[in-house]
Design a protein around this motif. Sequence first.
Motif, PDB file in Angstrom:
ATOM      1  N   LEU A 337      17.944 -30.830  47.363  1.00  0.00           N
ATOM      2  CA  LEU A 337      17.785 -31.250  48.753  1.00  0.00           C
ATOM      3  C   LEU A 337      16.396 -31.853  48.903  1.00  0.00           C
ATOM      4  O   LEU A 337      15.405 -31.265  48.481  1.00  0.00           O
ATOM      5  CB  LEU A 337      17.925 -30.061  49.702  1.00  0.00           C
ATOM      6  CG  LEU A 337      17.783 -30.405  51.189  1.00  0.00           C
ATOM      7  CD1 LEU A 337      19.005 -31.176  51.677  1.00  0.00           C
ATOM      8  CD2 LEU A 337      17.601 -29.144  52.020  1.00  0.00           C
ATOM      9  N   THR A 338      16.338 -33.043  49.502  1.00  0.00           N
ATOM     10  CA  THR A 338      15.063 -33.716  49.722  1.00  0.00           C
ATOM     11  C   THR A 338      14.714 -33.707  51.196  1.00  0.00           C
ATOM     12  O   THR A 338      15.562 -34.013  52.045  1.00  0.00           O
ATOM     13  CB  THR A 338      15.115 -35.166  49.206  1.00  0.00           C
ATOM     14  OG1 THR A 338      15.395 -35.153  47.815  1.00  0.00           O
ATOM     15  CG2 THR A 338      13.790 -35.875  49.438  1.00  0.00           C
ATOM     16  N   THR A 339      13.475 -33.347  51.507  1.00  0.00           N
ATOM     17  CA  THR A 339      13.006 -33.267  52.888  1.00  0.00           C
ATOM     18  C   THR A 339      11.639 -33.927  53.033  1.00  0.00           C
ATOM     19  O   THR A 339      10.975 -34.227  52.050  1.00  0.00           O
ATOM     20  CB  THR A 339      12.866 -31.796  53.344  1.00  0.00           C
ATOM     21  OG1 THR A 339      11.860 -31.162  52.534  1.00  0.00           O
ATOM     22  CG2 THR A 339      14.178 -31.035  53.211  1.00  0.00           C
ATOM     23  N   LEU A 340      11.226 -34.121  54.263  1.00  0.00           N
ATOM     24  CA  LEU A 340       9.845 -34.456  54.594  1.00  0.00           C
ATOM     25  C   LEU A 340       9.260 -33.232  55.284  1.00  0.00           C
ATOM     26  O   LEU A 340       9.690 -32.860  56.375  1.00  0.00           O
ATOM     27  CB  LEU A 340       9.776 -35.657  55.551  1.00  0.00           C
ATOM     28  CG  LEU A 340      10.097 -37.038  54.996  1.00  0.00           C
ATOM     29  CD1 LEU A 340       9.990 -38.070  56.119  1.00  0.00           C
ATOM     30  CD2 LEU A 340       9.145 -37.412  53.874  1.00  0.00           C
ATOM     31  N   SER A 341       8.297 -32.578  54.643  1.00  0.00           N
ATOM     32  CA  SER A 341       7.686 -31.387  55.220  1.00  0.00           C
ATOM     33  C   SER A 341       6.423 -31.758  55.992  1.00  0.00           C
ATOM     34  O   SER A 341       5.644 -32.606  55.550  1.00  0.00           O
ATOM     35  CB  SER A 341       7.331 -30.377  54.116  1.00  0.00           C
ATOM     36  OG  SER A 341       8.500 -29.849  53.525  1.00  0.00           O
ATOM     37  N   ASP A 380      22.531 -32.453  56.151  1.00  0.00           N
ATOM     38  CA  ASP A 380      22.837 -32.036  57.516  1.00  0.00           C
ATOM     39  C   ASP A 380      22.241 -30.669  57.841  1.00  0.00           C
ATOM     40  O   ASP A 380      22.609 -30.015  58.805  1.00  0.00           O
ATOM     41  CB  ASP A 380      24.345 -32.024  57.764  1.00  0.00           C
ATOM     42  CG  ASP A 380      25.088 -31.036  56.862  1.00  0.00           C
ATOM     43  OD1 ASP A 380      24.441 -30.384  56.002  1.00  0.00           O
ATOM     44  OD2 ASP A 380      26.317 -30.908  57.006  1.00  0.00           O
ATOM     45  N   GLY A 381      21.305 -30.237  56.996  1.00  0.00           N
ATOM     46  CA  GLY A 381      20.639 -28.958  57.207  1.00  0.00           C
ATOM     47  C   GLY A 381      19.588 -28.754  56.139  1.00  0.00           C
ATOM     48  O   GLY A 381      19.266 -29.678  55.387  1.00  0.00           O
ATOM     49  N   TRP A 382      19.077 -27.538  56.059  1.00  0.00           N
ATOM     50  CA  TRP A 382      17.981 -27.235  55.137  1.00  0.00           C
ATOM     51  C   TRP A 382      18.479 -26.609  53.837  1.00  0.00           C
ATOM     52  O   TRP A 382      17.700 -26.114  53.034  1.00  0.00           O
ATOM     53  CB  TRP A 382      16.970 -26.338  55.841  1.00  0.00           C
ATOM     54  CG  TRP A 382      16.208 -27.073  56.908  1.00  0.00           C
ATOM     55  CD1 TRP A 382      14.994 -27.702  56.762  1.00  0.00           C
ATOM     56  CD2 TRP A 382      16.607 -27.281  58.262  1.00  0.00           C
ATOM     57  NE1 TRP A 382      14.633 -28.302  57.947  1.00  0.00           N
ATOM     58  CE2 TRP A 382      15.588 -28.058  58.894  1.00  0.00           C
ATOM     59  CE3 TRP A 382      17.714 -26.916  59.026  1.00  0.00           C
ATOM     60  CZ2 TRP A 382      15.655 -28.448  60.228  1.00  0.00           C
ATOM     61  CZ3 TRP A 382      17.786 -27.309  60.357  1.00  0.00           C
ATOM     62  CH2 TRP A 382      16.769 -28.064  60.945  1.00  0.00           C
ATOM     63  N   VAL A 383      19.801 -26.631  53.634  1.00  0.00           N
ATOM     64  CA  VAL A 383      20.444 -26.100  52.432  1.00  0.00           C
ATOM     65  C   VAL A 383      21.528 -27.097  52.026  1.00  0.00           C
ATOM     66  O   VAL A 383      22.264 -27.589  52.891  1.00  0.00           O
ATOM     67  CB  VAL A 383      21.075 -24.719  52.713  1.00  0.00           C
ATOM     68  CG1 VAL A 383      21.840 -24.210  51.498  1.00  0.00           C
ATOM     69  CG2 VAL A 383      20.005 -23.713  53.121  1.00  0.00           C
ATOM     70  N   PRO A 384      21.656 -27.439  50.744  1.00  0.00           N
ATOM     71  CA  PRO A 384      22.674 -28.413  50.333  1.00  0.00           C
ATOM     72  C   PRO A 384      24.055 -27.786  50.165  1.00  0.00           C
ATOM     73  O   PRO A 384      24.180 -26.578  49.923  1.00  0.00           O
ATOM     74  CB  PRO A 384      22.138 -28.913  48.991  1.00  0.00           C
ATOM     75  CG  PRO A 384      21.423 -27.730  48.430  1.00  0.00           C
ATOM     76  CD  PRO A 384      20.784 -27.044  49.617  1.00  0.00           C
ATOM     77  N   PRO A 385      25.116 -28.590  50.269  1.00  0.00           N
ATOM     78  CA  PRO A 385      26.474 -28.094  49.999  1.00  0.00           C
ATOM     79  C   PRO A 385      26.565 -27.562  48.568  1.00  0.00           C
ATOM     80  O   PRO A 385      25.851 -28.017  47.670  1.00  0.00           O
ATOM     81  CB  PRO A 385      27.342 -29.353  50.163  1.00  0.00           C
ATOM     82  CG  PRO A 385      26.550 -30.254  51.053  1.00  0.00           C
ATOM     83  CD  PRO A 385      25.109 -30.006  50.682  1.00  0.00           C
ATOM     84  N   GLY A 386      27.441 -26.580  48.375  1.00  0.00           N
ATOM     85  CA  GLY A 386      27.626 -26.012  47.046  1.00  0.00           C
ATOM     86  C   GLY A 386      26.818 -24.761  46.810  1.00  0.00           C
ATOM     87  O   GLY A 386      27.022 -24.069  45.817  1.00  0.00           O
ATOM     88  N   VAL A 387      25.898 -24.458  47.725  1.00  0.00           N
ATOM     89  CA  VAL A 387      25.069 -23.256  47.613  1.00  0.00           C
ATOM     90  C   VAL A 387      25.725 -22.138  48.423  1.00  0.00           C
ATOM     91  O   VAL A 387      26.213 -22.366  49.534  1.00  0.00           O
ATOM     92  CB  VAL A 387      23.652 -23.536  48.154  1.00  0.00           C
ATOM     93  CG1 VAL A 387      22.859 -22.254  48.298  1.00  0.00           C
ATOM     94  CG2 VAL A 387      22.930 -24.492  47.221  1.00  0.00           C
ATOM     95  N   THR A 544      20.869 -35.205  49.985  1.00  0.00           N
ATOM     96  CA  THR A 544      21.163 -34.468  48.766  1.00  0.00           C
ATOM     97  C   THR A 544      21.268 -35.510  47.638  1.00  0.00           C
ATOM     98  O   THR A 544      20.985 -36.683  47.853  1.00  0.00           O
ATOM     99  CB  THR A 544      22.464 -33.663  48.914  1.00  0.00           C
ATOM    100  OG1 THR A 544      23.538 -34.549  49.269  1.00  0.00           O
ATOM    101  CG2 THR A 544      22.314 -32.623  50.028  1.00  0.00           C
ATOM    102  N   VAL A 545      21.689 -35.079  46.458  1.00  0.00           N
ATOM    103  CA  VAL A 545      21.607 -35.988  45.312  1.00  0.00           C
ATOM    104  C   VAL A 545      22.889 -36.006  44.482  1.00  0.00           C
ATOM    105  O   VAL A 545      23.481 -34.966  44.210  1.00  0.00           O
ATOM    106  CB  VAL A 545      20.431 -35.583  44.392  1.00  0.00           C
ATOM    107  CG1 VAL A 545      20.431 -36.416  43.112  1.00  0.00           C
ATOM    108  CG2 VAL A 545      19.113 -35.736  45.125  1.00  0.00           C
TER     109      VAL A 545
END
Length: 574
Positions: A337-341, A380-387, A544-545
Motif C-alpha cells: 500500500l502506497t500513501t502520502l504521510s 480505498d483505505g489504510w490497509v490493502p485487499p488480501g490482508v 495498491t500494487v
Amino acid sequence: MPHHAPMHEPRLGQDTEQAVGVRRGVARRVRLATAVVAVGALALAGCSSSGGDTKTDSRSRSNPSGLTNGKPITVWSPEATSLVTTNTNEEGGLKVLDTLYTGLINYNPETSTSELAVAQSITPDAAKKVYTIVLKKGWKFHDGTEVKAHNFVDAWNYGANGNNAQINQGFFSPIEGFAAVAGETDEKGNLTTKPTTDTLSGLKVVDDYTFMVTLSQPLINFDMRLGVMAFMPQPDSFFANPKAAADKPVGNGPYQFVAWDKGKALDIKRFDAYTGADKGGVDAVRFVQYTDAQAAYIDLLDGKLDVMEGIPSASLQNDKYKKDLGTHFYIASDLTLTTLSFPQSVPALKNPDLAKGISLAIDRVTLNTTLMKGTRPPADGWVPPGVKGYVAGQCGTLCAFDPTRAKEHIAKSTFTGTVYISYPKDAGQEELLTAICNMIKDNAGVKCELMPSPDFKSYMAAVQSNKNALVRFSYQADYPSIDNYIVELYSDQGNSNLAFYDSKPFNDLIAKAMTATSEDQFYAGMQEAERYLQTDMPAVPLYTVRAVVGYSQRVTSLRTSKVGFVDWSSVTLV
C-alpha cells in the motif's frame, strides 16, 4: 524461508520503488518505500529516467570466488544497509535476508497464509497468552550447527535489549519482561534508562527443541507474527561477534552468504543441506545495485541483468514493457500500500484539511487505467485487499476524486506554500510522481514540485530527520494482518510511524483491540481504529500494487510472493 507478507512497494514493485519494513514470511514484507513529499525548502529524493553509470554496474558483475555457478542469476536490488535480522527493515537488506534465513513459520507465496517451517508445532494456551513452540530436529545453520531452541531465545533477547539499539526491537514488546530488557529512550531514540536485565522473563528454554513464550497480556494473533524477520534464529557464532556477523551473516535458509562488494553487488549460493520445502531453484544469485532504475531496465533488455522486480513507470505506459520483453514478464498482485504521510510534528503539515484536499485532488482511477495500465489499483483505505481484517471503503469519500471539495478543504487549511514531492533517484518513479504533482496543482490549486535525492539511503536519512516533508510511503507489512499496517504505521507503538502520528483516541482504540478475547473482537476493533484515521488524515492512501517482474532469456519461469520478492524455489532456467 520465511516469506514476507506485505511490505514495501518495490520490492521494487512496479516502478521499482524501494521499501522499508520488515518481512519474512511470504517472501518478505513491507516496502516502506518511499517517495517523500516535502513542504518547504527541504527536498528529498528524486528520480531520473536517464541512463546510469552502466560501466560501474557492469564492473559489479565480476565473479567472486566461492560461487557454485560461474554465471549466477543477477537481480536488481537496492543496496542493503544492514544484514542483521533484528536490525533490518528496508528493501535491500530484507531482500537478501529473506533468502538466508527461515523462521518458525513461512507465509505462503500465493495465499499469504501461515505455514509451519522450522517449528514442528506452535500451541497457545486457552487465553492466547502462553505459547509452547516445538522445533523440527536436524535443521542446520550454514556453519553446520543445528538450530535449537536457545538459538531463537538468544536472538530474541538480543533484539529486545536496549543496549543493542536494534531497529526491530518493538516486535518483542508483547513478551513478558520487555520493559526491563528494553530500557527507556527519548523522542530521538537515545537510551535514557538502561536495561535492568538481559533476558526476557517471558522466554523459557524447556529442552533443545522446545521453548515457551509468555506474553504480558493475551494476543490473539501472536503466532501469525512469528514469520517476521525480527524473529529469526541466530547461530552461537553470532553472539561471539555480532559486528562481524553483520557483514557476513550465517543463516539457516535455502541460500547462504558468499561475498558482499558494498555499493556494487552481493552474492549468495544455494545451501545444499537445507531441509525446508522451499529449496533454491538456482545455484547462485547476485543482487546487483544500480543508482538508476532505467539503467537496470536497459541492462535487463540487453541480457546483462536477469531479473528486475519492478519495471520503471516509464515502461509501463502504453504497455511498452510487453513490446520490450515479449513473454518474459510476470504480473502478480502483492500486499503493498502506497500513501502520502503528513508528519504530524511539523505544524504546517499537521493539518487534516490540507491532507484531505490533496487526497480529493488525486484521480487514482485515471492514474491506474491510463498511466499505469492497471498496475496501481486505487487504495480505498489504510490497509490493502488480501490482508486479514481488510474492509473496503475505510477512507470513505475522502479517497474519491472531487476537485470541488479538494479546493474547499485547501481553503479551510489556509495553506499557501509549495508541496515538494521527494523521491530516490534509483526508484524509477518520475513519471508517476509527475502526474500526481500535476493533479495536486491543477485540482487543488496547490503549488507542487518534484525534488530528487541521489539514492535511497540519503533519501531515507532525510525522511527520518523529519524535515518539512510529506512521506510518500510504500509499505509491505511483516505479516498479513490489518494490525501490521495501522499499528506499525500510525500508533505510538509503531516502528515505521513516519507520520509521527500520536493520537490518544486512536491509540486507545488500538489498546482496546489488543485486549480482545476473540478474533472477531480483535479485527472489529482494528477496523474501528482504521476508520478513525479519516478524522486526522495523517496519511493519504494512494494505491495498491500489481507487480510487473521482468526476466531475461536465461529464465523460463518464476513467481513472486505477495510482497513482490522472487520466490527462488520457483525459478526455472533454460
